[in-house]
Design a protein around this motif. Structure first.
Motif, PDB file in Angstrom:
ATOM      1  N   ASN A 366      -3.839  -8.649  -8.777  1.00 46.90           N
ATOM      2  CA  ASN A 366      -2.831  -7.839  -8.100  1.00 46.90           C
ATOM      3  C   ASN A 366      -3.526  -6.652  -7.447  1.00 46.90           C
ATOM      4  OD1 ASN A 366      -1.169  -8.845 -10.854  1.00 46.90           O
ATOM      5  ND2 ASN A 366      -0.122  -9.122  -8.906  1.00 46.90           N
ATOM      6  N   GLU A 368      -3.031  -3.241  -5.342  1.00 49.30           N
ATOM      7  CA  GLU A 368      -2.120  -2.193  -4.894  1.00 49.30           C
ATOM      8  C   GLU A 368      -2.814  -1.383  -3.808  1.00 49.30           C
ATOM      9  OE1 GLU A 368      -1.286  -0.085  -8.434  1.00 49.30           O
ATOM     10  OE2 GLU A 368       0.208  -1.509  -9.146  1.00 49.30           O
ATOM     11  N   ARG A 370      -2.332   1.734  -0.895  1.00 48.32           N
ATOM     12  CA  ARG A 370      -1.529   2.873  -0.462  1.00 48.32           C
ATOM     13  C   ARG A 370      -1.900   3.240   0.970  1.00 48.32           C
ATOM     14  NH1 ARG A 370       1.684   6.608  -2.849  1.00 48.32           N
ATOM     15  NH2 ARG A 370       1.769   8.715  -1.980  1.00 48.32           N
ATOM     16  N   THR A 375       2.987   2.683  -1.194  1.00 48.18           N
ATOM     17  CA  THR A 375       2.193   1.761  -2.011  1.00 48.18           C
ATOM     18  C   THR A 375       2.837   0.384  -1.992  1.00 48.18           C
ATOM     19  OG1 THR A 375       1.437   3.547  -3.459  1.00 48.18           O
ATOM     20  CG2 THR A 375       1.243   1.308  -4.291  1.00 48.18           C
ATOM     21  N   THR A 376       2.049  -0.624  -1.660  1.00 45.86           N
ATOM     22  CA  THR A 376       2.512  -2.010  -1.618  1.00 45.86           C
ATOM     23  C   THR A 376       1.650  -2.858  -2.549  1.00 45.86           C
ATOM     24  OG1 THR A 376       3.162  -1.725   0.693  1.00 45.86           O
ATOM     25  CG2 THR A 376       3.009  -3.982  -0.134  1.00 45.86           C
ATOM     26  N   SER A 377       2.293  -3.722  -3.305  1.00 45.59           N
ATOM     27  CA  SER A 377       1.575  -4.602  -4.222  1.00 45.59           C
ATOM     28  C   SER A 377       1.382  -5.966  -3.563  1.00 45.59           C
ATOM     29  CB  SER A 377       2.358  -4.754  -5.535  1.00 45.59           C
ATOM     30  OG  SER A 377       1.656  -5.574  -6.435  1.00 45.59           O
ATOM     31  N   PRO A 532       0.395   4.272 -11.534  1.00 44.93           N
ATOM     32  CA  PRO A 532       1.132   3.014 -11.355  1.00 44.93           C
ATOM     33  C   PRO A 532       1.008   2.109 -12.576  1.00 44.93           C
ATOM     34  CG  PRO A 532      -0.957   2.934 -10.181  1.00 44.93           C
ATOM     35  CD  PRO A 532      -0.822   4.328 -10.709  1.00 44.93           C
TER      36      PRO A 532
END
Length: 620
Positions: A366, A368, A370, A375-377, A532
Motif C-alpha cells: 500500500n 500513500e 501526499r 493523501t491518496t492510498s 496515518p
C-alpha cells in the motif's frame, strides 16, 4: 500466617435483610486492607486456596490485616437495552457475518470461532461524535457456540435459555461509515457491556464508547454509573503542531546505536468530572482532529468493502516507472506485509516531480502519496516480467479473505497483572507500569531471561497477581511507577503516563542489567496520535510479535497501555492474485482484572514498542 475467612458467622444478619416472600436479592462479599482506613480491596475466592468447607484461606505477610464483610444489592450482569437480530439492518449483519467467518479458522489461541454464531440480541453502543447519545453508532453482538443447546445449528434462537451460554467474545460493528466497519472484537470472554453492567450493578444504562478502550455506562440523566478504562488527561491543543511526525527511540546494546528524537514540550490538565470530560471531548480541537482522521481512514476501508477499487500502480520487477509526472509529491510511504518495503520497491522523487519506482521483488504493498495536501492510498503491485498464468478461480470468493495470524506465545502464557490500589500510587498503580510489568515478567519466563524482572539471579515474576503473591510484583511495579513518572489525577483514582515517559520507564528499568551485560537489548519505540494508518509504531508491535516477542502498546487516544501478543491481517481481493487492501489487528492483554484478550484495529494505537531482551555474556 494464613487467615481463614468463613461466611457462616454472618448468616443471621444476611437472612435478616431478606424476609420471607421478598423478591429482592443481595450480594455478599469480603474485603481486605492493610489498615482500618483502607483502601479496601475485594477478596476474590478464586485467588486463594480453600479449606474443607470451601472458605478462602488468605495468607498475610505480617499476621496483621483487616477484613470486613459487605452486603449490597445483587449485581446485574446482563447487558442493557438490546435489539433482536431480525431488526438489525441486513448490511450490518453481513459485515459482522463476514468477519465471523474470516476469523473462524486458523486462530490457535483460545476457543476461537470455529463453532460460533451470534446470540439472538445485540446491544446498541453510542459515540458522541457519531450520532451523539440519541442514535447508536455501533452494535455489540455477543458470540456463542453453535453447539450450545439454545438453538439449532445455522439458526438464531429467538430467546436465550435459562442457562447462560459460554463466552466466545463479541463483535462491535459500526452502524455508520464514520468508524471502521469492525471497530473491535474478541474471540473469548465477556462483552464490554456485560462488564459495564457488572461494574454499574444494573443493566439500566446507556453504553457510550469514546474511541478504543474507554466505555462509560450513563444513567437516565447522563450521569456516570461506571466506566471501563480510565479517563485520560486533557490533551494539549499544541499537540496538533507538535505531533505531526513519529517520535522515535532506537537503540542496540551490541552495536552501540542510540537515537532519540526530541520530546515535545506539552502541558496537561485533569478532568474534574465525567461531565467536564464529555464537554471537552466534543470541543477540544485535538479530539475533533482525531475523530475526523478516524473517519477519513475508515472511509478507505468502507470504499473497498462497498466494492470501490482503489487506484492500482503496476511496475514490472527489474524495471523503473515514473508516476505523477510534473506533480510535487510532498510525502510518500510504502507499507508491505510479508516483505520488507525496500525489498519490494525502491521509491524516490523524480527529477522533474512525481515518483520514480523501481520494482525489486514480486508482491503487493500500500503506497500513500501526499500531493497538494491531499493523501491518496494506492495499491502498488510488482509483477513478473513474464505474463502471469491464468488466475485460478476455483473456490475463490471476492472480498475479505480469511485472517492470517502471528503469535508470541498464547493467552495462557500471559501474565495476568492488573492495577492495584495503593494510597501512595495515585490510588491505582497506573496502566503504564502494569503493561511494563506484564512485558518484563513475560520475557523472564518465556525467554528465560533472569535479568529482565525483579531479582537478576532467579525467576521471581508471577504470571498471576493476587494479594497473597504480589509482594515482588508490587515492589517492581512501584519502581516502574516512579520511572514512568505517572501523573496522578487529583479528581480520581487514575494515573496517566505520558508517552515519552512510558518509553523512558521501560528503557530505564532494563538499563542496569544491560549495563552489567546480564542482558542485551535492541529496540524501536515510537509514538504519535496524528500519523496515518498503519502507524509506524503499530508496525513496530507487528514486527515484535513476528519476531517472537510481545509488544507493549498504547491504545485509543492517549487512553490506555496494554501488551499485544497476537497479530492478524486480512486481505481484500477482487481477483485471486491481486490484493487491493489490508486491515490489521493486534490481540492485546489489557491488564484488566477478570477481562479476557481483545483485538483492536492497528489504527487505534498511539504508542508501540519493539523491544527485544536476551541473555548477555554475564547472564546468571
Amino acid at each position: 500466617m494464613n487467615l481463614l475467612l468463613s461466611v457462616g458467622a454472618f448468616a443471621i444478619a444476611i437472612f435478616a435483610l431478606c424476609p420471607a416472600g421478598a423478591q429482592n436479592s443481595v450480594s455478599i462479599w469480603h474485603e481486605q486492607a492493610e489498615g482500618p482506613a483502607g483502601p479496601w480491596e475485594r477478596v476474590d475466592p478464586g485467588d486463594y486456596a480453600t479449606d474443607a468447607n470451601g472458605n478462602p484461606v488468605v495468607p498475610t505477610d505480617s499476621g496483621h490485616r483487616y477484613f470486613r464483610t459487605r452486603i449490597g444489592k445483587a449485581v446485574e450482569t446482563t447487558p442493557p437495552q438490546t435489539i433482536p437480530l431480525e431488526k438489525i439492518p441486513t448490511s450490518t449483519l453481513e459485515i459482522a457475518s463476514t468477519h465471523l467467518i474470516s476469523f473462524a479458522d486458523g486462530d490457535a489461541d483460545g476457543p476461537g470461532w470455529s463453532d460460533a454464531m451470534f446470540a439472538p440480541m445485540a446491544t446498541p453502543v453510542y459515540e458522541p461524535y457519531i450520532g451523539g447519545v440519541e442514535t447508536p453508532a455501533y452494535l455489540e453482538i455477543k458470540i456463542v457456540p453453535r453447539s450450545w443447546e439454545g438453538g439449532e445449528r445455522g439458526s438464531f434462537p429467538r430467546d436465550l435459555p435459562d442457562d447462560s451460554p459460554p463466552d466466545l467474545g463479541y463483535i462491535l460493528v459500526s452502524l455508520t461509515e464514520q468508524d471502521f466497519p469492525i471497530a473491535e472484537f474478541a474471540t473469548e470472554g465477556r462483552t464490554p457491556c456485560e462488564e459495564l453492567a457488572e461494574k454499574a450493578g444494573t443493566n439500566r444504562f446507556k453504553a457510550v464508547r469514546f474511541g478504543a478502550t474507554f466505555y462509560a455506562a450513563e444513567g437516565a440523566n447522563g450521569e456516570l454509573l461506571a466506566n471501563s478504562g480510565v479517563q485520560p488527561i486533557k490533551p494539549d491543543p499544541a499537540m496538533l503542531k507538535e505531533l505531526t511526525n513519529d517520535h522515535v527511540s532506537m537503540g542496540d546494546d551490541d552495536t552501540g546505536v542510540l537515537e532519540d528524537s526530541p520530546h515535545p514540550a506539552l502541558s496537561h490538565e485533569h478532568y474534574e468530572s465525567y461531565a467536564d470530560f464529555k464537554e471537552d471531548y466534543q470541543n477540544n480541537p485535538v479530539y475533533q482532529f482525531l475523530n475526523l482522521r478516524r473517519q477519513r481512514l475508515a472511509q478507505m476501508e468502507w470504499d473497498v468493502t462497498n466494492g470501490k477499487r482503489p487506484p492500482l500502480l503496476i511496475v514490472t520487477a527489474g524495471r523503473t516507472e515514473l508516476f505523477f509526472e510534473g506533480e510535487r509529491v510532498e510525502s510518500f510511504r510504502l507499507v508491505a506485509e510479508d516483505l520488507d518495503p525496500e525489498r519490494l520497491a525502491s521509491i524516490a522523487p523524480g527529477r522533474a516531480g512525481g515518483l520514480q519506482i523501481d520494482g525489486n521483488s514480486i508482491g503487493h504493498g500500500n503506497l500513500e502519496v501526499r500531493i497538494s495536501d491531499k493523501t491518496t492510498s494506492y495499491v502498488l503491485q510488482i509483477v513478473d516480467d513474464n505474463p502471469p498464468p491464468r488466475e485460478p478461480r476455483d473456490n475463490f470468493v471476492p472480498g475479505w479473505q480469511p485472517a492470517k495470524y502471528s503469535y508470541a506465545g498464547a493467552w495462557k502464557d500471559q501474565p495476568r497483572h492488573y492495577q492495584i490500589k495503593k494510597n501512595d500510587l495515585c490510588r491505582l498503580m497506573g496502566c503504564g507500569p502494569v503493561a511494563w510489568s506484564i512485558y518484563f515478567v513475560w520475557v523472564e519466563r518465556m525467554k528465560n531471561v533472569k535479568g529482565a524482572f525483579g531479582k537478576f539471579d532467579l525467576i521471581d515474576g508471577s504470571l498471576s497477581q493476587t494479594v497473597s503473591n504480589s509482594s515482588t510484583l508490587v515492589k517492581e511495579q512501584r519502581e516502574l511507577h516512579d520511572l514512568c513518572d505517572v501523573i496522578c489525577s487529583p479528581f480520581g483514582d487514575s494515573g496517566a503516563t505520558w508517552p515519552p515517559d512510558m518509553t523512558e520507564g521501560g528503557l530505564s528499568y532494563s538499563w542496569i542489567s544491560a549495563l552489567t551485560q546480564m542482558t542485551k537489548r535492541s529496540w524501536h519505540i515510537g509514538w504519535t496520535s496524528l500519523d496515518p494508518c498503519p502507524p509506524s509504531h503499530g508496525l513496530y508491535c507487528r514486527d515484535a510479535i513476528k519476531g517472537g516477542y510481545v509488544a507493549p502498546v498504547g491504545l485509543g487516544w492517549l487512553w490506555h497501555y496494554g501488551v499485544a501478543y497476537g497479530y492478524a491481517y486480512q486481505e481484500f481481493k477482487f481477483s485471486p492474485n491481486t490484493v487491493y487492501s489490508r486491515k490489521r489487528f493486534l490481540k492485546c492483554n489489557m491488564g484488566w482484572k477478570d477481562s479476557g484478550p481483545r483485538w483492536y484495529n492497528l489504527c487505534d494505537t498511539f504508542w508501540g514498542a519493539n523491544l527485544k531482551i536476551w541473555n548477555g555474556p554475564h547472564a546468571p
